[in-house]
Design a protein around this motif. Structure first.
Motif, PDB file in Angstrom:
ATOM      1  N   ASN A 634       0.800  -1.225   0.000  1.00  0.00           N
ATOM      2  CA  ASN A 634       0.000   0.000   0.000  1.00  0.00           C
ATOM      3  C   ASN A 634       0.836   1.280   0.000  1.00  0.00           C
ATOM      4  OD1 ASN A 634      -2.726   0.640  -0.324  1.00  0.00           O
ATOM      5  ND2 ASN A 634      -2.866   1.417   1.775  1.00  0.00           N
ATOM      6  N   GLN A 635       2.157   1.175  -0.145  1.00  0.00           N
ATOM      7  CA  GLN A 635       2.986   2.377  -0.247  1.00  0.00           C
ATOM      8  C   GLN A 635       2.966   2.938  -1.662  1.00  0.00           C
ATOM      9  OE1 GLN A 635       6.902   1.213   1.327  1.00  0.00           O
ATOM     10  NE2 GLN A 635       6.627   2.712   2.961  1.00  0.00           N
ATOM     11  N   LEU A 636       3.222   4.235  -1.763  1.00  0.00           N
ATOM     12  CA  LEU A 636       3.376   4.920  -3.043  1.00  0.00           C
ATOM     13  C   LEU A 636       4.770   5.511  -3.136  1.00  0.00           C
ATOM     14  CD1 LEU A 636      -0.005   6.903  -3.096  1.00  0.00           C
ATOM     15  CD2 LEU A 636       0.528   4.815  -4.383  1.00  0.00           C
ATOM     16  N   LEU A 688       0.581  12.293   4.832  1.00  0.00           N
ATOM     17  CA  LEU A 688       1.611  11.515   4.163  1.00  0.00           C
ATOM     18  C   LEU A 688       2.581  11.007   5.224  1.00  0.00           C
ATOM     19  CD1 LEU A 688       2.393  14.009   1.240  1.00  0.00           C
ATOM     20  CD2 LEU A 688       0.579  12.299   1.375  1.00  0.00           C
ATOM     21  N   ILE A 689       2.868   9.722   5.204  1.00  0.00           N
ATOM     22  CA  ILE A 689       3.687   9.118   6.257  1.00  0.00           C
ATOM     23  C   ILE A 689       4.811   8.310   5.620  1.00  0.00           C
ATOM     24  CG2 ILE A 689       3.698   7.515   8.212  1.00  0.00           C
ATOM     25  CD1 ILE A 689       0.700   8.194   8.553  1.00  0.00           C
ATOM     26  N   SER A 690       6.038   8.554   6.081  1.00  0.00           N
ATOM     27  CA  SER A 690       7.188   7.769   5.642  1.00  0.00           C
ATOM     28  C   SER A 690       7.866   7.162   6.858  1.00  0.00           C
ATOM     29  CB  SER A 690       8.189   8.650   4.877  1.00  0.00           C
ATOM     30  OG  SER A 690       8.820   9.561   5.752  1.00  0.00           O
ATOM     31  N   GLN A 691       8.765   6.232   6.597  1.00  0.00           N
ATOM     32  CA  GLN A 691       9.510   5.615   7.693  1.00  0.00           C
ATOM     33  C   GLN A 691      10.913   5.315   7.219  1.00  0.00           C
ATOM     34  OE1 GLN A 691       7.485   2.616  10.040  1.00  0.00           O
ATOM     35  NE2 GLN A 691       9.344   1.411  10.227  1.00  0.00           N
ATOM     36  N   GLY A 692      11.910   5.808   7.947  1.00  0.00           N
ATOM     37  CA  GLY A 692      13.287   5.597   7.569  1.00  0.00           C
ATOM     38  C   GLY A 692      13.854   4.315   8.147  1.00  0.00           C
ATOM     39  N   GLY A 695      13.558   3.441  11.791  1.00  0.00           N
ATOM     40  CA  GLY A 695      12.293   2.982  12.350  1.00  0.00           C
ATOM     41  C   GLY A 695      11.348   4.096  12.743  1.00  0.00           C
ATOM     42  N   ARG A 696      11.809   5.345  12.667  1.00  0.00           N
ATOM     43  CA  ARG A 696      10.968   6.476  13.083  1.00  0.00           C
ATOM     44  C   ARG A 696      10.012   6.868  11.959  1.00  0.00           C
ATOM     45  NH1 ARG A 696      11.447  12.092  12.932  1.00  0.00           N
ATOM     46  NH2 ARG A 696      13.580  12.014  12.126  1.00  0.00           N
ATOM     47  N   LYS A 697       8.742   7.039  12.307  1.00  0.00           N
ATOM     48  CA  LYS A 697       7.763   7.492  11.326  1.00  0.00           C
ATOM     49  C   LYS A 697       7.771   9.011  11.235  1.00  0.00           C
ATOM     50  CE  LYS A 697       4.592   3.591  11.159  1.00  0.00           C
ATOM     51  NZ  LYS A 697       3.173   3.166  11.191  1.00  0.00           N
ATOM     52  N   ARG A 698       7.670   9.511  10.009  1.00  0.00           N
ATOM     53  CA  ARG A 698       7.646  10.944   9.749  1.00  0.00           C
ATOM     54  C   ARG A 698       6.332  11.280   9.072  1.00  0.00           C
ATOM     55  NH1 ARG A 698      12.522   8.613   9.717  1.00  0.00           N
ATOM     56  NH2 ARG A 698      14.386   9.832  10.255  1.00  0.00           N
ATOM     57  N   LYS A 699       5.744  12.420   9.415  1.00  0.00           N
ATOM     58  CA  LYS A 699       4.409  12.737   8.921  1.00  0.00           C
ATOM     59  C   LYS A 699       4.339  14.164   8.392  1.00  0.00           C
ATOM     60  CE  LYS A 699       0.789  11.321  11.234  1.00  0.00           C
ATOM     61  NZ  LYS A 699      -0.329  11.216  12.223  1.00  0.00           N
ATOM     62  N   ALA A 700       3.712  14.325   7.223  1.00  0.00           N
ATOM     63  CA  ALA A 700       3.346  15.627   6.674  1.00  0.00           C
ATOM     64  C   ALA A 700       1.824  15.648   6.619  1.00  0.00           C
ATOM     65  CB  ALA A 700       3.957  15.839   5.294  1.00  0.00           C
ATOM     66  N   GLU A 701       1.223  16.603   7.290  1.00  0.00           N
ATOM     67  CA  GLU A 701      -0.206  16.530   7.560  1.00  0.00           C
ATOM     68  C   GLU A 701      -1.046  17.434   6.664  1.00  0.00           C
ATOM     69  OE1 GLU A 701       0.009  15.527  12.345  1.00  0.00           O
ATOM     70  OE2 GLU A 701      -0.309  17.608  11.702  1.00  0.00           O
ATOM     71  N   VAL A 745       5.813   6.273   0.759  1.00  0.00           N
ATOM     72  CA  VAL A 745       4.869   6.861   1.720  1.00  0.00           C
ATOM     73  C   VAL A 745       3.580   6.053   1.761  1.00  0.00           C
ATOM     74  CG1 VAL A 745       5.750   9.210   1.457  1.00  0.00           C
ATOM     75  CG2 VAL A 745       3.840   8.434   0.020  1.00  0.00           C
ATOM     76  N   TRP A 746       2.927   6.127   2.913  1.00  0.00           N
ATOM     77  CA  TRP A 746       1.550   5.684   3.067  1.00  0.00           C
ATOM     78  C   TRP A 746       0.655   6.915   3.157  1.00  0.00           C
ATOM     79  CZ3 TRP A 746       5.403   3.442   6.194  1.00  0.00           C
ATOM     80  CH2 TRP A 746       5.639   2.069   5.998  1.00  0.00           C
ATOM     81  N   LEU A 747      -0.608   6.750   2.795  1.00  0.00           N
ATOM     82  CA  LEU A 747      -1.606   7.798   2.947  1.00  0.00           C
ATOM     83  C   LEU A 747      -2.583   7.409   4.049  1.00  0.00           C
ATOM     84  CD1 LEU A 747      -2.532   8.462  -0.807  1.00  0.00           C
ATOM     85  CD2 LEU A 747      -0.642   9.426   0.524  1.00  0.00           C
ATOM     86  N   GLU A 748      -2.913   8.380   4.895  1.00  0.00           N
ATOM     87  CA  GLU A 748      -3.924   8.157   5.925  1.00  0.00           C
ATOM     88  C   GLU A 748      -4.955   9.271   5.855  1.00  0.00           C
ATOM     89  OE1 GLU A 748      -2.368   7.797   9.838  1.00  0.00           O
ATOM     90  OE2 GLU A 748      -1.415   5.851   9.485  1.00  0.00           O
TER      91      GLU A 748
END
Length: 752
Positions: A634-636, A688-692, A695-701, A745-748
């Motif tokens: 489900n990532q883009l 928009l959510i990514s993960q490096g 292991g930390r998740k990063r979010k652009a809202e 990224v994943w979308l939520e």
């Protein structure tokens, strides 16, 4: 800016009447509608170099080389708005930190030196002498010079950049990260290894002779509008133009030159790309390798009729390994990795084979991938197969951004200086320069985060906004003892401060530079190695502004104990700086005479002359496997892009006319089928959510979904708002360029 937000169908052509209207709007916003003299002086032999992009000037320039982005850049600089001490009395830094990038830059020109007062959370005026002494005291007190980092923007002139690197190396460090680290560092590394020079090999005249121009990962309509004039002329004379870009960009499809009144009024336009391919984000290497495979298959079917065997045998090495690799690569893998069909790749290869002289252009769509160096070297392989290097109308053309980003590197802004440069610098200025490699931008951020840096000095730019992993980077900056920014306008970096902070305001490119021995000119180098003078003509925006060379000299005098350099004399007449540049770098011989010639002079390019300054003395074919672009379910594949009202991190407005966006920036472009798979509709909001790898998740809202024509599995959104998603350890192999053009990224869904 408009008060209205909307999404409209993308434009059908670039330029035209829309460019004129947008330009006039910028003039009105900045209160400079009547100041046409400034625009008539831009990019003229007796005027100033546009503070925008590094695209070169045509040999026969018109009275006004119109460029919409140039108008925006100049209006942005000559604005009537001011950020003075009264402004900072009204606003705390905490308040300013809540404002967006667009609002901050729109406030106007900085007018006097300011120091951050942590107790009041405000910037307060400071005298120049006191500011210089503060920096000098902090630098002299460092445990080691490497605990300071000196960052440079591509708007800095050759003269200022040369003094800046001299100052830093006299201090004892090679910590010179710059904006090249984040854009075309991959080009420099790839070309340096492959052909012996990290610059493009073509000149503007080659565009008049090319039979085909291949464009990869570039959007000239927004990022280099003046390039469209050359592409239009090429298309009109029958040159084949082939574009590879995941997004359908109007500027690569059709163009109307705004200075042609009839075409502008009636809305007629010139087709630009004869063929347009949309690879997956990150699929360029596979696409080019597929083209190489087709070329080699044609040669195998008719030996001696396809490749330039004489060129390959005389000028290159490594061909057999590339041939074996390409022939062993399965078409199924090429198709899956590129997102293109075998028929599409074959068609593109046939277009390449039909042309005797081919130019390959690229920008950050190629350089900001993990496999960037390999992608560019694979593209060089394609050019080498038929001798498209070092002959008229052919060659490699990395299209750089900021107006002097290439020049800064030429005169010494580099964290890994060559020994011969350091030898010459030491000889001319009688000192022993440091030899240990310094920090690039990614390494500098890591060092700040780990407490190994105390002082960050920025010569222009917007470090906090331009860099990756925004939350980590800003937290690292705030731990520093001192941050210093030499700037023309307010930006995000001024509100992300160290424990102590200075803003040192400088002259802009459009302004008169009066020094002790009279008015001065500075020089810049464009994307094609042409060096020319830039002479400002406007009254400075404030009486207390200093030039960049004067600021560097002031800090150097307050910081260094080294004797024998008369900094005041160097600044009094910039001819003296240029004379020293010529002593250190022989390519600048007779510098002061040459820059007084209309149009300046060409620095030359060894690979253009088929002189290969590589290990082994030949151009190098190199093998690169198809990348493993692994995605979780489900990532883009997200790529960051600029809007049309933007240049790098500078946001001129909130419209993206060519993509149909009006009055907003928080949007994400998605393929319609990907939207349907996720039960998304146009106008819905997502995070928009990514993960490096950490292991930390990063979010652009809070991004609004916009359907757009791009491949399935891909997405696009604007930077710097999405830089937060780029992990600090996600960068191109060997160049350390942040991988902003491939962010899984994943979308939520969200309710913003």
């Amino acid at each position: 800016m408009t008060g209205k937000e909307s999404v409209r169908p993308p434009a059908k052509a670039a330029g035209g009447f829309g460019a004129l209207l947008s330009s006039f709007h910028q003039l009105r916003v900045h209160g400079v509608v009547s100041d046409w003299a400034s625009f008539l002086k831009a990019n003229r032999p007796d005027g100033f170099d546009c503070p925008g992009c590094a695209w070169p000037e045509p040999k026969e320039a018109s009275r006004m080389e119109f460029c919409e982005n140039g108008v925006k850049a100049i209006a942005h600089e000559i604005t009537s708005h001011r950020v003075d001490r009264a402004f900072f009395e009204r606003h705390t830094v905490g308040e300013l930190a809540q404002r967006d990038h667009y609002w901050l830059e729109r406030q106007g020109r900085l007018t006097e030196p300011m120091r951050y007062n942590a107790e009041t959370d405000r910037y307060e005026p400071i005298a120049w002498a006191d500011a210089f002494q503060l920096v000098g005291d902090r630098l002299r007190a460092l445990e080691h010079p490497d605990r300071a980092v000196f960052y440079t923007s591509g708007r800095t002139s050759n003269e200022a950049a040369f003094l800046y690197q001299l100052f830093g190396r006299l201090l004892g460090t090679n910590n010179f990260p710059d904006c090249s680290n984040m854009c075309h560092e991959s080009s420099g590394v790839a070309l340096g290894e492959a052909i012996g020079i990290g610059k493009g090999t073509v000149t503007i005249e080659d565009f008049e002779k090319a039979d085909a121009i291949f464009i990869f990962g570039q959007n000239p309509g927004t990022n280099h509008p003046r390039m469209l004039a050359e592409l239009q002329k090429a298309a009109q004379r029958g040159c084949t133009i082939v574009s590879f870009n995941p997004l359908k960009e109007p500027g690569l499809q059709r163009f109307t030159h705004p200075k042609h009144p009839v075409a502008t009024l009636v809305g007629s336009s010139t087709p630009i790309s004869s063929h347009y391919y949309q690879p997956l984000v990150g699929g360029d290497l596979a696409a080019v390798k597929g083209m190489i495979k087709v070329v080699l298959e044609r040669e195998a079917a008719a030996p001696g009729t396809v490749l330039d065997q004489a060129f390959i045998e005389t000028h290159t090495r490594g061909f057999e390994a590339v041939r074996a690799d390409a022939m062993a690569t399965a078409w199924e893998d090429i198709e899956a990795n590129s997102g293109l069909t075998r028929a599409q790749v074959t068609e593109a290869a046939e277009l390449y084979l039909a042309a005797d002289r081919v130019i390959a252009c690229w920008a950050m769509g190629l350089t900001q991938q993990k496999q960037a160096v390999g992608s560019i070297q694979t593209l060089v392989n394609l050019l080498l197969l038929r001798g498209n290097m070092g002959k008229p109308g052919a060659g490699a053309c990395p299209v750089r951004g900021h107006s002097n980003v290439q020049g800064d590197r030429t005169v010494g802004i580099v964290e890994k200086p060559k020994p011969e440069f350091l030898d010459a610098l030491g000889r001319v200025f009688d000192f022993d320069p440091p030899r240990e490699h310094g920090l690039n931008t990614v390494e500098a951020i890591k060092a700040m985060d780990e407490g190994r840096v105390d002082v960050l000095f920025c010569m222009g730019g917007n470090f906090a906004a331009a860099t990756p992993d925004t939350e980590l980077t800003e937290a690292a900056i705030k731990r520093l003892d001192l941050t210093v920014h030499v700037s023309t306008k307010l930006n995000r970096s001024h509100v992300v401060t160290g424990k102590d902070a200075l803003i040192l305001p400088c002259l802009g490119r459009t302004e008169r530079d009066e020094q002790a021995e009279g008015p001065q000119v500075v020089t810049v180098e464009d994307s094609m190695s042409m060096v020319h003078a830039s002479r400002g003509h406007r009254r400075p925006a404030g009486a207390m502004l200093l030039s960049e060379p004067a600021i560097v000299a002031g800090v150097a005098k307050a910081s260094l104990t080294h004797e024998g350099i008369d900094w005041d004399a160097l600044v009094a007449d910039y001819d003296r700086i240029r004379a020293k540049i010529a002593e250190v770098l022989p390519m600048f011989a007779d510098y002061n005479r040459k820059i007084r010639e209309p149009g300046g002079f060409y620095l030359g390019n060894s690979a253009r002359d088929r002189v290969w300054r590589t290990q082994g003395g030949q151009a190098r074919f190199s093998v690169h496997p198809l990348p493993e672009n692994h995605l979780e379910p489900n990532q883009l594949r997200l790529m960051t892009v600029r809007s049309h009202d933007q240049f790098n991190t500078t946001i001129y407005g909130l419209d993206d006319r060519y993509r149909g966006i009006k009055g907003k920036r928080m949007v994400v472009f998605l393929n319609g089928e990907d939207m349907a798979d996720r039960a998304l509709e146009a106008g819905m909001r997502v995070d928009l959510i990514s993960q490096g790898a950490d292991g930390r998740k990063r979010k652009a809202e809070g991004f609004e979904v916009v359907p757009y024509e791009l491949p399935r599995g891909c997405a696009a959104a604007y930077f710097p708002e999405t830089n937060v998603l780029v992990p600090i350890d996600s960068y191109a192999s060997r160049s350390f360029t942040p991988a902003s053009k491939f962010i899984p990224v994943w979308l939520e869904r969200c309710d913003v």
